[in-house]
Write an enzyme that holds these catalytic residues in place. Sequence first.
Site, short mmCIF file in Angstrom:
data_model
loop_
_atom_site.label_atom_id
_atom_site.label_comp_id
_atom_site.label_asym_id
_atom_site.label_seq_id
_atom_site.Cartn_x
_atom_site.Cartn_y
_atom_site.Cartn_z
N ASP A 198 110.06 50.90 108.93
CA ASP A 198 110.10 49.61 108.84
C ASP A 198 109.21 49.28 106.98
OD1 ASP A 198 108.80 46.85 109.98
OD2 ASP A 198 106.57 48.06 109.17
N GLU A 255 114.23 48.34 107.26
CA GLU A 255 114.13 47.04 106.66
C GLU A 255 114.27 46.86 105.60
OE1 GLU A 255 111.21 43.46 108.06
OE2 GLU A 255 110.47 45.71 107.31
#
Length: 553
Positions: A198, A255
């Site tokens: 993330d 990401e």
Amino acid sequence: MGAWYKKAVIYQIYPKSFKDSNNDGVGDLAGITEKLDYVQQLGANTIWLNPIFVSPQVDNGYDVSNYFAIDPILGTMDDFTKLVTEMHKRKMYLLLDLPINDTSDQHPWFQDAIKNKDSIFREYYIWGENNGERPNNWGSFFGGSAWEKDPNGGAQYYCHLFDKRMPDLNWQNHEVRKSMADIAKFWIDKGVDGFRLDAFIHIAKANLQQNILNQDTEFPMDSSLYANLPNVKTYLQNFIKLVKDDNPEVFFLGEASSADAYQAAEYTRPNQFGCDMVVSSDNYGEIYPFKDPNIPKFFQPRQLDSTHFKETFSVWEAVLENISLPALTWGNHDISRVLNRLNVNAGDEDFPKALAVCMYLQRGIPIIYYGEEIGMRNLNYKKLKDFHDQRAMDLIQLLQGLGYADDDIIQLLNQQDEMTARGPFQWKNEKYVGFSQHHPWNWADHNTVTAEDAESDSEGLLAFYRAVLKIKNTPLFSEGSYVLLNTKTNIYAYERELNGQKGFVVVNLGKQPENYRIPTIKIIHTILANKANSLVDNVVTMAAGGSIVVMEE
Ligand code: NOJ
């Protein structure tokens, strides 16, 4: 052909919203285990779960306070073990979402850092001050300043690019990289096959003394100071090497929301301990008409533009060729659902089918957001106060200040806000859509499609998705090369080729019928088609929203 993930078809599950096994209104791990056969029958072999670790849930699990345990709202470690075991029995792979840019302010590292001035964990976070003030004027992605005063009265401020209860980690500190690698290894030992990293593009920051030169707002944003800086790659490589040295098969999906194809190539070069694949917001190939430039980009309405879509994918496919696989996706939990975003008419199943064909049969790895395959749309909240997150609340204030009527703001938020895309999976035609017996944690009006209805419709969207993924799972469509074909504006057509075998995918993204001559002199046959398509002498005539996949004999 090497690593398992090159043949992955990923299904993204928002754990709180998939299936509630204990009827408390929140989805859980045991619920996901119950539904593994459904995911497998769709044709996906990999599941990505949004964060499942212990969290105060300020940011729905992205704010982690204990990386070594399951959040009790989602279940127990036994539930987790059962989920992994059942997945591996089915030859499925599990990816966990690992927030690496920040932790919760309740994490013991941060708690120790603020309570004990000599704590070694002080150096786990990013601190600064300038004559008793914030070190700079950077704004946070979630609104307001990116700096918050030490809660225990110290003179310094800590950096938080997201919520103020989510302090950013200091990746300059090797101990942070090592600690994150230890967390990853803990979960690998428990059976995890990979991670979604993330917000990794933010782990390096520019010199903190640099202000953003923008006089219009108190806390401006400029991602060139905290996204995709050169040290991101250095820190990432260091962390991934620590993990991969002992676990070379582990898959890292990064990401990289604001990365372009060239940056994506840098993050994914083979044998350099980067990510194996990255997913960027660019992968949707949409344009932003910016009808009202006052609205922040995050909430701007978008539309599919076939020329831009072609440009996007021809660039990503070409730049990543021989480097890594592009991510093929129409959505995730941070963006409104694709059918709302693209204003697809209610009841239209042709355009959603065309979207699936044109996206997922390209060279790359599909990532399907739960419910997309049955045509789920955004939740429809009724009142402004139904929107709780800071970003939405800031937008409401801004638009009210600009004179927007409340109904118009609600409409905009229902079309663009991420929370509307996180509704319960619609399983059955019953109260709470078969997700739970209890009022779901995120609940509002929604469209009426359900998996139950979809199962009995052999011509419907779910059956079509299954057919598309069956094709995707053949060697030609998972391993073959990709060439964009030169066509009229609204036709998206490409060729896949492997060892002399060729397949062609043709989609009519426009609103008028079109025809197109498939560029081959060989005999071809149709393996999938949707909507009044005729194929005569290699010329395909397609209705609006038509799609066809053909193979050379
Ligand atoms: C990216 C995640 O996808 C998003 O949901 C989250 O809010 C931010 N990271 C901050 O953690």
